[in-house]
Design an enzyme around this catalytic site. Structure first.
Site, PDB file in Angstrom:
ATOM      1  CG  PHE A 213     -18.226   4.532 -35.524  1.00  0.00           C
ATOM      2  CD1 PHE A 213     -19.309   4.166 -34.738  1.00  0.00           C
ATOM      3  CD2 PHE A 213     -17.627   3.560 -36.320  1.00  0.00           C
ATOM      4  CE1 PHE A 213     -19.793   2.871 -34.740  1.00  0.00           C
ATOM      5  CE2 PHE A 213     -18.110   2.248 -36.333  1.00  0.00           C
ATOM      6  CZ  PHE A 213     -19.199   1.911 -35.541  1.00  0.00           C
ATOM      7  CG  ASP A 214     -18.069  12.521 -33.957  1.00  0.00           C
ATOM      8  OD1 ASP A 214     -16.909  12.869 -34.256  1.00  0.00           O
ATOM      9  OD2 ASP A 214     -18.767  13.115 -33.126  1.00  0.00           O
ATOM     10  N   GLY A 215     -15.966  10.577 -33.220  1.00  0.00           N
ATOM     11  CA  GLY A 215     -15.175  10.139 -32.075  1.00  0.00           C
ATOM     12  C   GLY A 215     -15.796  10.492 -30.739  1.00  0.00           C
ATOM     13  CE  LYS A 368     -18.641  15.680 -31.435  1.00  0.00           C
ATOM     14  NZ  LYS A 368     -18.131  14.412 -30.973  1.00  0.00           N
TER      15      LYS A 368
END
Length: 368
Positions: A213-215, A368
């Protein structure tokens, strides 16, 4: 590099081949009656869990399988020839699409869960979603059987929106090639993403489900990203320092991470923390010292564990993802999706948050 999702055609959707179904997905029919009917058919298979107990993954047929040849038939010859072609080729299975390894990994986790908890319905449940006409369903069923997939639940909507059905299935995640339907699902509070197929695909684990996952704007809200876009990197760092003890709000995929964590804890309870068949990753362009602490404190306060956290301080994500080899990676910025796909990672775009309004600028992506 410019990516197109695994789309069916330009203009009209060949899946929209009939009038919308009468039902809108809100039926109260008994799941017990349905299961009883299915039990009397064919060889004994594992029971599908009730939707309210399961982690439900809805997958579009266009991302589970490859349908490029069929798309061409529709574009060049129209609807009737498309249906005829599908029926004439219904005994020829579709090739695996970008979601296929992910679905196989879900089934591997289910097999382990059934060994440890034979009577539990806390399992992954896969629902195949398609805009297709019911006639094409024969080929889809034949393909599922050919690939030995356990998918008992279908939504063949004949061109109508699947979103009402997704809510009825208690869907935890919806994967599609249709960006508009993904946005519609997100607007209804359903975790969703648009999948992309890399030209070259790295091998992934057959024994462990890996989800990355990205944050910001994926697990978390886009609050910090908004500061960064409006005021620049220095203000972003200042904002994060001042608010490091203030929890970030939830993003669209927080609930899916929670669902994964719930299943992980079932393995931990049986002494399988070190060989758990689910592993999660946070891959963020935040830097650890200046902005990472708020992200970690937020996850801890939510009671969520991430197995590995990579704070890249703006470095490209593709090479890290190539080492992780996830079955799927979620990011809200197409720049990072493209970078992942170039390295052979199956990536999914979450069209959420302020970043959708601004094109990426190289060298300014630390938030990001």
């Amino acid at each position: 590099m410019s990516l197109d999702p695994v789309k069916v055609m330009k203009g009209q959707d060949p899946m929209a081949l009939s009038s919308p179904l009468a039902s809108n997905g809100d039926s109260k029919a008994s799941w017990e009656e349905s299961e009883g009917f299915c039990d009397g058919l064919g060889p004994k298979k594992p029971k599908s869990p009730k939707p309210e107990n399961a982690v439900t993954i809805a997958v579009s047929s266009r991302v589970l399988f490859r349908t490029e040849k069929e798309q061409k038939v529709f574009e060049e010859k129209g609807v009737e020839e498309y249906i005829k072609y599908q029926m004439e080729h219904e005994n020829e299975p579709f090739a695996p699409g970008p979601a296929f390894p992910f679905v196989k990994a879900l089934e591997t986790v289910n097999a382990r869960l059934r060994e440890l908890y034979p009577d539990s319905e806390e399992l992954f449940d896969i629902v195949l979603v398609t805009y297709n006409h019911a006639h094409v369903g024969v080929r889809l069923i034949n393909t599922i059987n050919h690939h030995n997939l356990f998918i008992e639940r279908f939504c063949m909507t004949g061109g109508s929106s699947p979103i009402g059905y997704l809510k009825a299935w208690h869907t935890n995640l919806y994967l599609s090639a249709d960006a508009e339907k993904v946005q519609e699902a997100l607007a209804q509070g359903i975790a969703a993403a648009t999948m992309f197929m890399p030209e070259k695909q790295i091998e992934v684990s057959e024994t462990q489900l890996r989800v990355a996952f990205d944050g910001d704007a994926v697990l978390f809200s886009d609050e910090s990203e908004r500061i960064f876009k409006a005021h620049g990197l220095d203000k972003f760092f200042e904002h994060e320092r001042e608010n490091e003890n203030t929890l970030l709000d939830h993003g669209p995929l927080k609930g899916f991470l929670e669902a994964l964590g719930k299943l992980q804890k079932k393995f931990y309870a049986k002494g399988h923390r070190l060989d758990c068949p689910i592993r999660t990753y946070l891959v963020t362009a935040r830097s650890a010292a200046s902005s990472g602490i708020r992200a970690l404190k937020t996850l801890r306060a939510w009671g969520l564990e991430i197995d590995e956290a990579l704070f890249l301080a703006g470095a490209p994500k593709g090479p890290m993802l190539e080492k992780i080899r996830p079955h799927i990676y979620f990011d809200d910025q197409m720049f990072h999706v493209e970078g992942a796909v170039e390295m052979g990672t199956i990536a999914a775009h979450v069209p959420y948050g302020i970043a959708q309004k601004y094109p990426h600028k190289k060298g300014t992506n630390f938030a990001k």
